[in-house]
Design a protein around this motif. Sequence first.
Motif, PDB file in Angstrom:
ATOM      1  N   GLU A   1      -2.737  -5.097  -4.100  1.00  0.00           N
ATOM      2  CA  GLU A   1      -2.816  -4.621  -2.727  1.00  0.00           C
ATOM      3  C   GLU A   1      -2.584  -5.757  -1.729  1.00  0.00           C
ATOM      4  N   ALA A   2      -3.114  -6.943  -2.018  1.00  0.00           N
ATOM      5  CA  ALA A   2      -2.934  -8.091  -1.130  1.00  0.00           C
ATOM      6  C   ALA A   2      -1.459  -8.478  -1.041  1.00  0.00           C
ATOM      7  N   THR A   3      -0.756  -8.414  -2.156  1.00  0.00           N
ATOM      8  CA  THR A   3       0.682  -8.703  -2.140  1.00  0.00           C
ATOM      9  C   THR A   3       1.427  -7.647  -1.332  1.00  0.00           C
ATOM     10  N   ALA A   4       1.064  -6.391  -1.494  1.00  0.00           N
ATOM     11  CA  ALA A   4       1.687  -5.319  -0.713  1.00  0.00           C
ATOM     12  C   ALA A   4       1.453  -5.538   0.781  1.00  0.00           C
ATOM     13  N   GLU A   5       0.238  -5.946   1.141  1.00  0.00           N
ATOM     14  CA  GLU A   5      -0.061  -6.215   2.547  1.00  0.00           C
ATOM     15  C   GLU A   5       0.774  -7.367   3.071  1.00  0.00           C
ATOM     16  N   GLU A   6       0.948  -8.408   2.275  1.00  0.00           N
ATOM     17  CA  GLU A   6       1.763  -9.545   2.694  1.00  0.00           C
ATOM     18  C   GLU A   6       3.216  -9.137   2.882  1.00  0.00           C
TER      19      GLU A   6
ATOM     20  N   LYS B   1      -2.460   2.792   8.801  1.00  0.00           N
ATOM     21  CA  LYS B   1      -3.413   2.337   9.812  1.00  0.00           C
ATOM     22  C   LYS B   1      -4.057   1.032   9.352  1.00  0.00           C
ATOM     23  N   PRO B   2      -4.548   0.227  10.287  1.00  0.00           N
ATOM     24  CA  PRO B   2      -5.179  -1.046   9.900  1.00  0.00           C
ATOM     25  C   PRO B   2      -6.335  -0.870   8.924  1.00  0.00           C
ATOM     26  N   GLU B   3      -7.106   0.198   9.072  1.00  0.00           N
ATOM     27  CA  GLU B   3      -8.257   0.388   8.185  1.00  0.00           C
ATOM     28  C   GLU B   3      -7.858   0.702   6.748  1.00  0.00           C
ATOM     29  N   GLU B   4      -6.584   0.963   6.501  1.00  0.00           N
ATOM     30  CA  GLU B   4      -6.116   1.218   5.140  1.00  0.00           C
ATOM     31  C   GLU B   4      -5.765  -0.074   4.405  1.00  0.00           C
ATOM     32  N   PHE B   5      -5.789  -1.201   5.130  1.00  0.00           N
ATOM     33  CA  PHE B   5      -5.580  -2.489   4.487  1.00  0.00           C
ATOM     34  C   PHE B   5      -6.826  -2.830   3.688  1.00  0.00           C
ATOM     35  N   VAL B   6      -6.654  -3.385   2.525  1.00  0.00           N
ATOM     36  CA  VAL B   6      -7.766  -3.670   1.626  1.00  0.00           C
ATOM     37  C   VAL B   6      -8.470  -4.963   2.014  1.00  0.00           C
ATOM     38  N   THR B   7      -7.717  -5.993   2.364  1.00  0.00           N
ATOM     39  CA  THR B   7      -8.323  -7.285   2.677  1.00  0.00           C
ATOM     40  C   THR B   7      -8.563  -7.399   4.182  1.00  0.00           C
TER      41      THR B   7
ATOM     42  N   TYR C   1      -2.713  -7.784  10.965  1.00  0.00           N
ATOM     43  CA  TYR C   1      -1.980  -6.553  11.308  1.00  0.00           C
ATOM     44  C   TYR C   1      -2.425  -6.023  12.671  1.00  0.00           C
ATOM     45  N   GLU C   2      -3.736  -5.987  12.905  1.00  0.00           N
ATOM     46  CA  GLU C   2      -4.257  -5.510  14.188  1.00  0.00           C
ATOM     47  C   GLU C   2      -3.817  -6.408  15.334  1.00  0.00           C
ATOM     48  N   LYS C   3      -3.884  -7.716  15.143  1.00  0.00           N
ATOM     49  CA  LYS C   3      -3.486  -8.669  16.194  1.00  0.00           C
ATOM     50  C   LYS C   3      -1.997  -8.548  16.480  1.00  0.00           C
TER      51      LYS C   3
ATOM     52  N   LYS D   1      -2.153   3.186  -0.116  1.00  0.00           N
ATOM     53  CA  LYS D   1      -2.751   4.510   0.039  1.00  0.00           C
ATOM     54  C   LYS D   1      -3.248   5.078  -1.288  1.00  0.00           C
ATOM     55  N   GLN D   2      -2.743   4.572  -2.404  1.00  0.00           N
ATOM     56  CA  GLN D   2      -3.129   5.097  -3.716  1.00  0.00           C
ATOM     57  C   GLN D   2      -4.130   4.200  -4.431  1.00  0.00           C
ATOM     58  N   ARG D   3      -4.826   3.359  -3.687  1.00  0.00           N
ATOM     59  CA  ARG D   3      -5.786   2.475  -4.337  1.00  0.00           C
ATOM     60  C   ARG D   3      -6.924   3.288  -4.945  1.00  0.00           C
ATOM     61  N   PRO D   4      -7.583   2.728  -5.945  1.00  0.00           N
ATOM     62  CA  PRO D   4      -8.645   3.468  -6.629  1.00  0.00           C
ATOM     63  C   PRO D   4      -9.783   3.866  -5.691  1.00  0.00           C
ATOM     64  N   MET D   5     -10.438   4.956  -6.049  1.00  0.00           N
ATOM     65  CA  MET D   5     -11.485   5.519  -5.219  1.00  0.00           C
ATOM     66  C   MET D   5     -12.657   4.561  -5.016  1.00  0.00           C
ATOM     67  N   GLN D   6     -12.978   3.725  -5.982  1.00  0.00           N
ATOM     68  CA  GLN D   6     -14.139   2.866  -5.832  1.00  0.00           C
ATOM     69  C   GLN D   6     -13.943   1.821  -4.737  1.00  0.00           C
ATOM     70  N   ASP D   7     -12.720   1.594  -4.284  1.00  0.00           N
ATOM     71  CA  ASP D   7     -12.464   0.623  -3.232  1.00  0.00           C
ATOM     72  C   ASP D   7     -12.696   1.198  -1.842  1.00  0.00           C
ATOM     73  N   VAL D   8     -12.899   2.479  -1.738  1.00  0.00           N
ATOM     74  CA  VAL D   8     -13.061   3.124  -0.448  1.00  0.00           C
ATOM     75  C   VAL D   8     -14.543   3.310  -0.163  1.00  0.00           C
ATOM     76  N   ASP D   9     -14.979   2.880   1.001  1.00  0.00           N
ATOM     77  CA  ASP D   9     -16.376   3.063   1.397  1.00  0.00           C
ATOM     78  C   ASP D   9     -16.516   4.469   1.966  1.00  0.00           C
ATOM     79  N   MET D  10     -17.062   5.363   1.157  1.00  0.00           N
ATOM     80  CA  MET D  10     -17.165   6.769   1.535  1.00  0.00           C
ATOM     81  C   MET D  10     -18.096   6.984   2.722  1.00  0.00           C
ATOM     82  N   SER D  11     -19.031   6.078   2.942  1.00  0.00           N
ATOM     83  CA  SER D  11     -19.969   6.261   4.047  1.00  0.00           C
ATOM     84  C   SER D  11     -19.301   6.102   5.403  1.00  0.00           C
TER      85      SER D  11
END
Length: 164
Positions: free
Chosen positions: A40-45, A66-72, A79-81, A135-145
């Motif tokens: 994911e970090a390579t994809a973001e780069e 969206k920025p919140e979909e970035f993992v790192t 990206y936001e800046k 967008k297809q990252r594993p579910m455990q990486d997403v903070d459901m709260s």
Amino acid sequence: VDREIKKRKKSAKKQDWQNRVSLLRPRDPVNPEASQHQKEATAEEYILCYLFRQPDALESVMERIKPEEFVTEFHRRVYEKLAEMLKQGYDFSLSLFSGEDFTPDETGRITGIPAKYDEIDISPQTVEDCIRTLKQRPMQDVDMSTLSDADASAFFAQIRQNKR
């Protein structure tokens, strides 16, 4: 019972190996999450590098991710800046990232992204593949709260779609 004992021993051995390997990975003080999410970090780069080269493509990329979909966290801030500065009408320059928002080490890392991928042609299709990876990252990486009900429903619908 024997099968369960073997299974647990194998699981413990695997966990021990993962713990040892994680200790060998060098710590990255600028982007510590990158070692845990290398793909994911390579994809973001790649996405950031594409936007550094093609700042006029920002709107089309922001429509798809969206920025919140970035993992790192580090890449998310970059990206936001970048989006903020380009929307305010600044001409793109890597010097936009110097100042109070980023430390000198972070600024050095940002300026190193285009240099790192200098020999690689990053096409719009490559960026689309990178967006799909994020967008297809594993579910455990997403903070459901942090997800709203609608976002959670969309997230689970996407998981169901990916399983098909």
